[in-house]
Design a protein around this motif. Sequence first.
Motif, PDB file in Angstrom:
ATOM      1  N   UNK A   1      30.239 117.466 -32.097  1.00  0.00           N
ATOM      2  CA  UNK A   1      31.292 116.580 -31.592  1.00  0.00           C
ATOM      3  C   UNK A   1      31.095 116.297 -30.110  1.00  0.00           C
ATOM      4  N   UNK A   2      30.802 117.324 -29.319  1.00  0.00           N
ATOM      5  CA  UNK A   2      30.593 117.126 -27.891  1.00  0.00           C
ATOM      6  C   UNK A   2      29.355 116.282 -27.617  1.00  0.00           C
ATOM      7  N   UNK A   3      28.349 116.414 -28.464  1.00  0.00           N
ATOM      8  CA  UNK A   3      27.145 115.598 -28.334  1.00  0.00           C
ATOM      9  C   UNK A   3      27.496 114.114 -28.455  1.00  0.00           C
ATOM     10  N   UNK A   4      28.309 113.788 -29.456  1.00  0.00           N
ATOM     11  CA  UNK A   4      28.726 112.394 -29.637  1.00  0.00           C
ATOM     12  C   UNK A   4      29.588 111.933 -28.468  1.00  0.00           C
ATOM     13  N   UNK A   5      30.541 112.759 -28.057  1.00  0.00           N
ATOM     14  CA  UNK A   5      31.436 112.378 -26.966  1.00  0.00           C
ATOM     15  C   UNK A   5      30.690 112.167 -25.653  1.00  0.00           C
ATOM     16  N   UNK A   6      29.524 112.783 -25.542  1.00  0.00           N
ATOM     17  CA  UNK A   6      28.713 112.643 -24.335  1.00  0.00           C
ATOM     18  C   UNK A   6      27.677 111.524 -24.481  1.00  0.00           C
TER      19      UNK A   6
ATOM     20  N   UNK B   1      22.795 115.468 -24.464  1.00  0.00           N
ATOM     21  CA  UNK B   1      23.225 116.863 -24.295  1.00  0.00           C
ATOM     22  C   UNK B   1      24.291 117.030 -23.228  1.00  0.00           C
ATOM     23  N   UNK B   2      25.439 117.587 -23.588  1.00  0.00           N
ATOM     24  CA  UNK B   2      26.459 117.906 -22.576  1.00  0.00           C
ATOM     25  C   UNK B   2      26.130 119.245 -21.927  1.00  0.00           C
ATOM     26  N   UNK B   3      26.756 119.526 -20.808  1.00  0.00           N
ATOM     27  CA  UNK B   3      26.591 120.836 -20.203  1.00  0.00           C
ATOM     28  C   UNK B   3      27.456 121.860 -20.906  1.00  0.00           C
ATOM     29  N   UNK B   4      27.317 123.115 -20.517  1.00  0.00           N
ATOM     30  CA  UNK B   4      28.180 124.147 -21.080  1.00  0.00           C
ATOM     31  C   UNK B   4      29.629 123.882 -20.677  1.00  0.00           C
ATOM     32  N   UNK B   5      30.574 124.166 -21.564  1.00  0.00           N
ATOM     33  CA  UNK B   5      31.976 123.981 -21.188  1.00  0.00           C
ATOM     34  C   UNK B   5      32.383 124.977 -20.109  1.00  0.00           C
ATOM     35  N   UNK B   6      33.235 124.524 -19.212  1.00  0.00           N
ATOM     36  CA  UNK B   6      33.808 125.447 -18.239  1.00  0.00           C
ATOM     37  C   UNK B   6      34.662 126.456 -18.987  1.00  0.00           C
ATOM     38  N   UNK B   7      34.911 127.610 -18.372  1.00  0.00           N
ATOM     39  CA  UNK B   7      35.676 128.662 -19.032  1.00  0.00           C
ATOM     40  C   UNK B   7      37.051 128.166 -19.457  1.00  0.00           C
ATOM     41  N   UNK B   8      37.706 127.393 -18.605  1.00  0.00           N
ATOM     42  CA  UNK B   8      39.021 126.848 -18.956  1.00  0.00           C
ATOM     43  C   UNK B   8      38.934 125.975 -20.200  1.00  0.00           C
ATOM     44  N   UNK B   9      37.915 125.139 -20.257  1.00  0.00           N
ATOM     45  CA  UNK B   9      37.723 124.250 -21.405  1.00  0.00           C
ATOM     46  C   UNK B   9      37.438 125.041 -22.676  1.00  0.00           C
ATOM     47  N   UNK B  10      36.612 126.080 -22.548  1.00  0.00           N
ATOM     48  CA  UNK B  10      36.280 126.937 -23.692  1.00  0.00           C
ATOM     49  C   UNK B  10      37.533 127.587 -24.273  1.00  0.00           C
TER      50      UNK B  10
ATOM     51  N   UNK C   1      31.881 113.638 -39.821  1.00  0.00           N
ATOM     52  CA  UNK C   1      31.719 112.225 -39.480  1.00  0.00           C
ATOM     53  C   UNK C   1      30.613 112.038 -38.446  1.00  0.00           C
ATOM     54  N   UNK C   2      30.542 112.940 -37.469  1.00  0.00           N
ATOM     55  CA  UNK C   2      29.484 112.858 -36.457  1.00  0.00           C
ATOM     56  C   UNK C   2      28.103 113.026 -37.090  1.00  0.00           C
ATOM     57  N   UNK C   3      27.999 113.937 -38.045  1.00  0.00           N
ATOM     58  CA  UNK C   3      26.723 114.138 -38.737  1.00  0.00           C
ATOM     59  C   UNK C   3      26.372 112.922 -39.595  1.00  0.00           C
ATOM     60  N   UNK C   4      27.369 112.376 -40.276  1.00  0.00           N
ATOM     61  CA  UNK C   4      27.129 111.213 -41.133  1.00  0.00           C
ATOM     62  C   UNK C   4      26.633 110.020 -40.328  1.00  0.00           C
ATOM     63  N   UNK C   5      27.135 109.869 -39.104  1.00  0.00           N
ATOM     64  CA  UNK C   5      26.689 108.772 -38.239  1.00  0.00           C
ATOM     65  C   UNK C   5      25.207 108.891 -37.909  1.00  0.00           C
TER      66      UNK C   5
END
Length: 279
Positions: A46-51, A55-64, A265-269
């Motif tokens: 999901x993050x790959x698609x949103x980015x 490749x997105x970076x690692x999530x910040x601790x707050x985001x995680x 859905x992301x995989x199907x795309x």
Amino acid sequence: MRLLEKRNTYLSLLKTAVKKPSLSYLTELCHAHLTTFPFENMSKVIQFKKNGNSPPGLPALTEFLRSNQMHHTGGTCYTLNSQFAKLLQVLGFQCYLIKLGNDHMAIIVTIDGDNYYVDCGAAAPFFEPVAFEKNKENVSAFGGEEVRLEADKTVPDLYHYVRKRDGIINHEPWGFYANQPYSLDDFYEPMRRSFGESAPFMTILRCQLWQTAKERNVSLLNNTFVIRYVDGTIHTEKLNTVEEIEQIIDKEFGLPKLPVKEAVACLEERDIDIFAEKK
């Protein structure tokens, strides 16, 4: 979110409290982490698609932490072990990251001069720190799954991560140097590779969680659901729809907020059909 607030939120999710650094506390934290945060790749695709399919970076601790609260997510090795290492450092543990093979990230924690292997991101039964340097017969096991950290017979400080299922090696052994610390920057290229078009966790739907209170491990790979009990008994079930997968993730995993439909859905795309029969 301030650092102490992040720490307290993290510990609240793990259902534990602040204690002095010790081997028993580290064991408590390892067990809590494995039974709280799922090993899953849904958040990854999901993050790959949103980015923008990059490749997105690692999530910040707050985001995680917020993602787990809102969506019951966890992650794969880079997310799970890097975040856990942050928590351990805030709690006063001496620890550093290590690299196994070309890609895997794990943690070394030093207590009273002894090194312990810690790994919450391998979907493996590391319920407690492994005293791999002192205990040559170490084995982390659960219901036919086992991992040994074996010292190389000729190269000093080199160890091999050997994983077996029902007595058969089911993973190419990883080599690692326990006394060679790595920074997050050192994992930049491996993390980018992990988002490659054919990378292992970009072409499947995966979720796994240890449920030691029920003496079992629940696992989803595409549309195959497996329960492996501590006595070695295995239950396997094929799922035919996304709705059936969502029901299993809710009722069996206890993760009703996990974004199954969005991940599928992301995989199907990308023309990945999780229901297709594998040759």
